[in-house]
Design a protein around this motif. Structure first.
Motif, PDB file in Angstrom:
ATOM      1  N   ILE A 267      27.164  42.922  54.170  1.00 42.97           N
ATOM      2  CA  ILE A 267      26.173  41.894  54.512  1.00 42.97           C
ATOM      3  C   ILE A 267      24.787  42.435  54.202  1.00 42.97           C
ATOM      4  N   PRO A 268      24.072  41.858  53.238  1.00 42.73           N
ATOM      5  CA  PRO A 268      22.752  42.391  52.872  1.00 42.73           C
ATOM      6  C   PRO A 268      21.726  42.142  53.978  1.00 42.73           C
ATOM      7  N   PRO A 269      20.665  42.946  54.011  1.00 38.25           N
ATOM      8  CA  PRO A 269      19.569  42.675  54.935  1.00 38.25           C
ATOM      9  C   PRO A 269      18.883  41.371  54.567  1.00 38.25           C
ATOM     10  N   GLU A 270      18.204  40.769  55.543  1.00 37.37           N
ATOM     11  CA  GLU A 270      17.566  39.487  55.265  1.00 37.37           C
ATOM     12  C   GLU A 270      16.383  39.247  56.190  1.00 37.37           C
ATOM     13  N   ALA A 271      15.535  38.335  55.754  1.00 38.76           N
ATOM     14  CA  ALA A 271      14.425  37.845  56.559  1.00 38.76           C
ATOM     15  C   ALA A 271      14.613  36.342  56.722  1.00 38.76           C
ATOM     16  N   LEU A 272      14.554  35.855  57.960  1.00 37.88           N
ATOM     17  CA  LEU A 272      14.701  34.431  58.247  1.00 37.88           C
ATOM     18  C   LEU A 272      13.309  33.838  58.461  1.00 37.88           C
ATOM     19  N   LEU A 273      12.859  33.022  57.525  1.00 39.41           N
ATOM     20  CA  LEU A 273      11.568  32.356  57.657  1.00 39.41           C
ATOM     21  C   LEU A 273      11.781  31.089  58.476  1.00 39.41           C
ATOM     22  N   GLU A 274      11.477  31.171  59.773  1.00 36.98           N
ATOM     23  CA  GLU A 274      11.701  30.031  60.660  1.00 36.98           C
ATOM     24  C   GLU A 274      10.626  28.967  60.485  1.00 36.98           C
ATOM     25  N   LYS A 275       9.411  29.384  60.142  1.00 39.87           N
ATOM     26  CA  LYS A 275       8.355  28.431  59.823  1.00 39.87           C
ATOM     27  C   LYS A 275       7.241  29.179  59.114  1.00 39.87           C
ATOM     28  N   GLY A 276       6.439  28.422  58.350  1.00 34.99           N
ATOM     29  CA  GLY A 276       5.258  29.002  57.741  1.00 34.99           C
ATOM     30  C   GLY A 276       5.440  29.405  56.295  1.00 34.99           C
ATOM     31  N   GLN A 277       4.670  30.420  55.867  1.00 31.28           N
ATOM     32  CA  GLN A 277       4.591  30.808  54.470  1.00 31.28           C
ATOM     33  C   GLN A 277       4.831  32.306  54.328  1.00 31.28           C
ATOM     34  N   LEU A 278       5.564  32.665  53.264  1.00 30.06           N
ATOM     35  CA  LEU A 278       5.954  34.055  53.072  1.00 30.06           C
ATOM     36  C   LEU A 278       5.977  34.405  51.593  1.00 30.06           C
ATOM     37  N   MET A 279       5.334  35.520  51.241  1.00 25.26           N
ATOM     38  CA  MET A 279       5.498  36.115  49.915  1.00 25.26           C
ATOM     39  C   MET A 279       6.383  37.342  50.067  1.00 25.26           C
ATOM     40  N   THR A 280       7.362  37.494  49.158  1.00 25.04           N
ATOM     41  CA  THR A 280       8.324  38.590  49.227  1.00 25.04           C
ATOM     42  C   THR A 280       8.370  39.334  47.906  1.00 25.04           C
ATOM     43  N   LEU A 281       8.405  40.660  47.971  1.00 24.14           N
ATOM     44  CA  LEU A 281       8.595  41.475  46.779  1.00 24.14           C
ATOM     45  C   LEU A 281       9.584  42.575  47.126  1.00 24.14           C
ATOM     46  N   ALA A 282      10.662  42.672  46.360  1.00 27.68           N
ATOM     47  CA  ALA A 282      11.713  43.644  46.652  1.00 27.68           C
ATOM     48  C   ALA A 282      11.866  44.617  45.494  1.00 27.68           C
ATOM     49  N   ILE A 283      11.929  45.922  45.822  1.00 26.07           N
ATOM     50  CA  ILE A 283      12.128  46.967  44.823  1.00 26.07           C
ATOM     51  C   ILE A 283      13.455  47.643  45.131  1.00 26.07           C
ATOM     52  N   PRO A 284      14.459  47.489  44.269  1.00 29.53           N
ATOM     53  CA  PRO A 284      15.765  48.098  44.540  1.00 29.53           C
ATOM     54  C   PRO A 284      15.724  49.599  44.324  1.00 29.53           C
ATOM     55  N   PRO A 285      16.710  50.332  44.839  1.00 31.54           N
ATOM     56  CA  PRO A 285      16.773  51.776  44.589  1.00 31.54           C
ATOM     57  C   PRO A 285      16.992  52.033  43.110  1.00 31.54           C
ATOM     58  N   PRO A 286      16.521  53.183  42.592  1.00 33.30           N
ATOM     59  CA  PRO A 286      16.658  53.443  41.152  1.00 33.30           C
ATOM     60  C   PRO A 286      18.108  53.553  40.701  1.00 33.30           C
ATOM     61  N   HIS A 287      18.996  53.995  41.588  1.00 35.12           N
ATOM     62  CA  HIS A 287      20.406  54.142  41.229  1.00 35.12           C
ATOM     63  C   HIS A 287      21.262  53.580  42.352  1.00 35.12           C
ATOM     64  N   PRO A 288      21.321  52.238  42.475  1.00 35.46           N
ATOM     65  CA  PRO A 288      22.102  51.652  43.565  1.00 35.46           C
ATOM     66  C   PRO A 288      23.566  52.043  43.459  1.00 35.46           C
ATOM     67  N   THR A 289      24.168  52.335  44.627  1.00 30.83           N
ATOM     68  CA  THR A 289      25.572  52.765  44.633  1.00 30.83           C
ATOM     69  C   THR A 289      26.532  51.590  44.687  1.00 30.83           C
ATOM     70  N   SER A 290      26.016  50.389  44.966  1.00 27.51           N
ATOM     71  CA  SER A 290      26.870  49.210  45.032  1.00 27.51           C
ATOM     72  C   SER A 290      26.027  47.985  44.761  1.00 27.51           C
ATOM     73  N   GLU A 291      26.703  46.848  44.590  1.00 26.80           N
ATOM     74  CA  GLU A 291      25.974  45.602  44.359  1.00 26.80           C
ATOM     75  C   GLU A 291      25.084  45.264  45.548  1.00 26.80           C
ATOM     76  N   VAL A 292      25.589  45.520  46.757  1.00 27.78           N
ATOM     77  CA  VAL A 292      24.809  45.219  47.950  1.00 27.78           C
ATOM     78  C   VAL A 292      23.555  46.075  48.012  1.00 27.78           C
ATOM     79  N   GLY A 293      23.638  47.318  47.485  1.00 27.73           N
ATOM     80  CA  GLY A 293      22.531  48.253  47.613  1.00 27.73           C
ATOM     81  C   GLY A 293      21.242  47.797  46.997  1.00 27.73           C
ATOM     82  N   ALA A 294      21.293  46.834  46.081  1.00 25.02           N
ATOM     83  CA  ALA A 294      20.079  46.367  45.434  1.00 25.02           C
ATOM     84  C   ALA A 294      19.736  44.936  45.817  1.00 25.02           C
ATOM     85  N   ARG A 295      20.265  44.459  46.961  1.00 22.79           N
ATOM     86  CA  ARG A 295      20.085  43.058  47.285  1.00 22.79           C
ATOM     87  C   ARG A 295      19.352  42.872  48.607  1.00 22.79           C
TER      88      ARG A 295
END
Length: 218
Positions: A106-134
């Motif tokens: 289960i990947p980590p997540e942010a629940l935007l219940e209301k309002g405005q959000l800008m998101t920027l995600a940087i995955p690890p350079p060598h993810p060990t699994s599909e989940v690791g970069a999500r």
């Protein structure tokens, strides 16, 4: 386009789903986010025996907590998630956001219940699994999964959810959207129906560059 954005692998996937899920699917959250900048009023909301706490620069926020801003509030966070994806979150005024660390597949997540959000995600350079970069952002009518790109979401009661993939690809069901530079914003209603947004993006490349610079230097 921002030169710094070109260094990020641009893949953004989204599927329609409800905002809330059964809490039994989540393990105990243990990771923390850190406040990079706060303006106006911003708090961690009361939970159980813990009272509401005002946030300041370098405050830490335990995953599982809910944060909120007032009418003049602005809050920028960096979150090194359990999947080793570094996430920058910029919460605007009159907004509420819950952080969930996830566990296992289960990947980590942010629940935007209301309002405005800008998101920027940087995955690890060598993810060990599909989940690791999500990482996921959930809102009232849409779930957005991201790998190393940035996007903007607005969730205001009584209005369709506004979503802009600032740089990357978005897939909802069988429909694929691709954005090189804010060129595929969408309005998504409570039934999950999407229409192209006519309004210009309510965010800028300069803001995205600031957030990226802060989380890379954190």
């Amino acid at each position: 386009n921002l030169a710094c954005m070109k260094t990020l692998p641009a893949l953004l996937l989204a599927t329609l789903s409800p905002l809330f899920f059964s809490p039994t699917s989540w393990a105990t959250d243990t990771s923390t986010a850190r406040v990079l900048n706060v303006e106006g009023g911003a708090w961690v909301l009361a939970s159980g025996s813990n009272p509401r706490q005002a946030l300041a620069k370098d405050s830490t926020i335990l995953a599982g907590s809910t944060v909120e801003t007032d009418a003049k509030g602005s809050l920028r966070l960096v979150w090194d998630t359990p999947t080793h994806t570094r996430v920058g979150l910029w919460l605007r005024a009159n907004s509420r956001l819950k952080l969930r660390a996830g566990a296992g597949k289960i990947p980590p997540e942010a629940l935007l219940e209301k309002g405005q959000l800008m998101t920027l995600a940087i995955p690890p350079p060598h993810p060990t699994s599909e989940v690791g970069a999500r990482f996921f952002v959930r809102s009232r009518a849409v779930t957005i999964g991201v790998r190393g790109t940035n996007f903007y979401t607005k969730n205001i009661a009584g209005q369709p959810v506004y979503f802009c993939p600032c740089h990357g690809k978005m897939q909802v069901g069988e429909t694929l959207f691709e954005s090189k530079h804010h060129d595929a914003p969408q309005l998504i209603n409570d039934r999950g129906l999407m229409t192209p947004a006519k309004a210009p993006p309510e965010h800028s490349d300069e803001e995205a560059a600031l957030l990226e610079s802060e989380i890379r230097g954190a």
